[in-house]
Write a protein that holds these residues in place. Structure first.
Motif, short mmCIF file in Angstrom:
data_model
loop_
_atom_site.label_atom_id
_atom_site.label_comp_id
_atom_site.label_asym_id
_atom_site.label_seq_id
_atom_site.Cartn_x
_atom_site.Cartn_y
_atom_site.Cartn_z
N LYS A 52 0.83 -1.14 -0.01
CA LYS A 52 -0.04 0.18 0.03
C LYS A 52 0.78 1.23 0.09
O LYS A 52 1.57 1.43 0.91
CB LYS A 52 -0.89 0.18 1.17
CG LYS A 52 -1.82 1.11 1.27
CD LYS A 52 -2.84 0.94 2.48
CE LYS A 52 -3.81 2.21 2.43
NZ LYS A 52 -4.98 1.99 3.41
N ILE A 53 0.90 2.03 -1.20
CA ILE A 53 1.79 3.25 -1.30
C ILE A 53 0.75 4.40 -0.83
O ILE A 53 -0.16 4.62 -1.50
CB ILE A 53 2.10 3.25 -2.68
CG1 ILE A 53 3.15 2.11 -2.82
CG2 ILE A 53 3.19 4.42 -2.68
CD1 ILE A 53 3.69 1.93 -4.11
N LYS A 54 1.32 5.32 -0.11
CA LYS A 54 0.48 6.36 0.50
C LYS A 54 -0.11 7.39 -0.62
O LYS A 54 0.78 7.65 -1.39
CB LYS A 54 1.21 7.30 1.50
CG LYS A 54 0.29 8.25 2.15
CD LYS A 54 1.33 9.06 3.10
CE LYS A 54 0.58 10.01 3.80
NZ LYS A 54 1.28 10.76 4.80
N GLY A 55 -1.35 7.42 -0.88
CA GLY A 55 -1.95 8.32 -1.87
C GLY A 55 -2.06 7.83 -3.01
O GLY A 55 -2.55 8.31 -4.08
N LEU A 56 -1.78 6.41 -3.42
CA LEU A 56 -1.80 5.65 -4.75
C LEU A 56 -2.30 4.42 -4.69
O LEU A 56 -2.80 4.22 -5.85
CB LEU A 56 -0.18 5.40 -5.21
CG LEU A 56 0.39 6.81 -5.55
CD1 LEU A 56 2.16 6.66 -5.75
CD2 LEU A 56 -0.04 7.92 -6.36
N GLY A 57 -2.77 3.94 -3.62
CA GLY A 57 -3.43 2.65 -3.49
C GLY A 57 -2.60 1.52 -3.30
O GLY A 57 -1.49 1.43 -2.67
N ILE A 58 -3.19 0.21 -3.49
CA ILE A 58 -2.45 -1.01 -3.18
C ILE A 58 -2.26 -1.55 -4.55
O ILE A 58 -2.94 -1.84 -5.52
CB ILE A 58 -3.66 -1.82 -2.46
CG1 ILE A 58 -3.92 -1.00 -0.94
CG2 ILE A 58 -2.86 -3.03 -2.14
CD1 ILE A 58 -5.10 -1.62 -0.34
N TRP A 59 -0.99 -2.56 -4.46
CA TRP A 59 -0.60 -3.51 -5.45
C TRP A 59 -0.53 -4.98 -4.96
O TRP A 59 -0.27 -5.09 -3.61
CB TRP A 59 1.05 -2.95 -5.98
CG TRP A 59 0.69 -2.01 -7.05
CD1 TRP A 59 0.68 -2.02 -8.34
CD2 TRP A 59 0.46 -0.62 -6.74
NE1 TRP A 59 0.61 -0.90 -9.04
CE2 TRP A 59 0.30 0.02 -8.23
CE3 TRP A 59 0.35 0.18 -5.51
CZ2 TRP A 59 0.21 1.33 -8.18
CZ3 TRP A 59 0.27 1.53 -5.74
CH2 TRP A 59 0.09 2.12 -6.98
N THR A 60 -1.09 -5.86 -5.38
CA THR A 60 -0.96 -7.33 -5.24
C THR A 60 0.26 -7.77 -5.96
O THR A 60 0.54 -7.80 -6.94
CB THR A 60 -1.96 -7.81 -5.44
OG1 THR A 60 -3.05 -7.51 -4.33
CG2 THR A 60 -1.86 -9.65 -4.98
N VAL A 61 1.40 -8.59 -4.74
CA VAL A 61 2.32 -9.49 -5.25
C VAL A 61 1.80 -10.76 -5.25
O VAL A 61 1.15 -11.48 -4.01
CB VAL A 61 3.67 -9.29 -4.64
CG1 VAL A 61 4.81 -10.40 -5.16
CG2 VAL A 61 4.14 -7.59 -4.80
N GLN A 62 1.92 -11.61 -6.22
CA GLN A 62 1.37 -13.09 -6.18
C GLN A 62 2.63 -14.04 -6.39
O GLN A 62 3.07 -13.97 -7.68
CB GLN A 62 0.34 -13.25 -7.36
CG GLN A 62 -0.36 -14.49 -7.17
CD GLN A 62 -1.22 -15.05 -6.05
OE1 GLN A 62 -2.05 -14.23 -5.78
NE2 GLN A 62 -0.93 -16.23 -5.59
N GLU A 75 -6.13 -4.94 -4.61
CA GLU A 75 -5.89 -5.61 -3.05
C GLU A 75 -5.67 -7.37 -3.39
O GLU A 75 -6.26 -7.68 -4.38
CB GLU A 75 -7.17 -5.60 -2.19
CG GLU A 75 -7.36 -4.20 -1.59
CD GLU A 75 -8.21 -4.12 -0.53
OE1 GLU A 75 -9.23 -5.21 -0.34
OE2 GLU A 75 -8.59 -2.83 0.06
N PRO A 76 -5.14 -7.86 -2.58
CA PRO A 76 -4.82 -9.30 -2.63
C PRO A 76 -6.16 -9.85 -2.74
O PRO A 76 -7.39 -9.51 -2.12
CB PRO A 76 -4.30 -9.62 -1.60
CG PRO A 76 -3.57 -8.68 -1.15
CD PRO A 76 -4.30 -7.37 -1.62
N PRO A 77 -6.64 -11.05 -3.31
CA PRO A 77 -7.67 -11.78 -3.58
C PRO A 77 -8.26 -12.38 -2.08
O PRO A 77 -9.50 -12.51 -2.05
CB PRO A 77 -7.61 -12.99 -4.67
CG PRO A 77 -6.24 -13.19 -4.61
CD PRO A 77 -5.56 -11.72 -4.29
#
Length: 255
Positions: A52-62, A75-77
């Motif tokens: 979660k990057i402040k002001g930018l949203g969330i990325w998921t690493v799978q 977000e992660p599933p």
């Protein structure tokens, strides 16, 4: 005129390479994901987590069990853990100016840190979660082989426990870091920070610091190692113009 043309030609070759590197969140996170695919620490590992990057949203690493690793926005599933940071910190880490363990360092749980983590609602980590999480965090967020951490320059440090620190590596039963005490800095000035439930070994590599270990006051110079038993209070400070520097090794149950 010839000099100006030479400079222009140089820029034409340099700028595309710099631009190709990319400094956006997708660019940086993808570099970590691609590197971790080749890391021995990823072998057989299957999980997903978020950044979660402040002001930018969330990325998921799978991460898949066959060395697979993917990045996607969102977000992660399933509920998992999230790393929390900002772009300034992410770019410092990407430039290898700041190691992830240094970015997450703090003297107490309430202290702010530029890299943190939290559990998503509905995620219940196993009891040994931190035994996995700490070394995993180092390996995912430290690129290259062998993995290396820069130290000795103030830009690679954060002030933790009252002085400049670069953390090296943490795992269950072991912690290691480099400290620099500038003039006027005081390590463990707060009484609640002065004891550890595990042994601590300090190796002074430069300068001289004043110390109180247990009920004993002393001066410690470079070329000296100091062994501090578990539960013994200790603090260090520097009133000299020359910096004092040491490597700290903490080990045993609870480290």
């Amino acid at each position: 005129m010839l000099k100006q043309i030479a400079v222009l030609i140089t820029l034409l070759f340099i700028l595309p390479a710099t631009a190709a590197l990319g400094s956006g969140p997708d660019d940086i996170l993808n570099r970590y994901v691609k590197d971790f695919r080749r890391d021995v620490a990823s072998e057989g590992l299957e999980l997903s987590f978020g950044v979660k990057i402040k002001g930018l949203g969330i990325w998921t690493v799978q991460l898949g069990g066959e060395g697979e690793a993917f990045l996607k926005k969102g977000e992660p599933p399933e509920p998992s853990f999230l790393y929390l940071t900002d772009m300034e910190t992410l770019r410092k880490m990407d430039r290898e100016e700041l190691g992830v363990i240094t970015a997450m360092g703090r003297a107490s749980a309430s202290d702010p840190a530029p890299m943190d983590f939290e559990m998503m609602p509905g995620y219940s980590p196993p009891g040994d979660f931190m035994d996995f999480f700490t070394p995993f965090t180092f390996h995912f967020w430290t690129r290259g082989f062998p993995e290396m951490i820069k130290f000795g320059d103030k830009k690679n440090t954060r002030v933790v426990h009252g002085a400049n620190v670069t953390a090296f590596y943490y795992q269950k039963g072991f912690r290691s870091a480099w400290y620099q005490i500038e003039k006027g800095q005081h390590i463990n000035q707060r009484p609640e920070d002065q004891t550890n439930p595990f042994p601590t070994l300090l190796v002074f590599t430069s300068g001289e610091a004043e110390a109180r270990i247990g009920d004993r006051y002393m001066k410690i110079k470079e070329g000296t190692s100091v062994m501090i038993p578990a539960g013994v209070a200790h603090e260090f400070w520097n009133n000299r113009d020359e910096d004092a520097e040491f490597i700290i090794l903490m080990f045993g149950e609870g480290a």
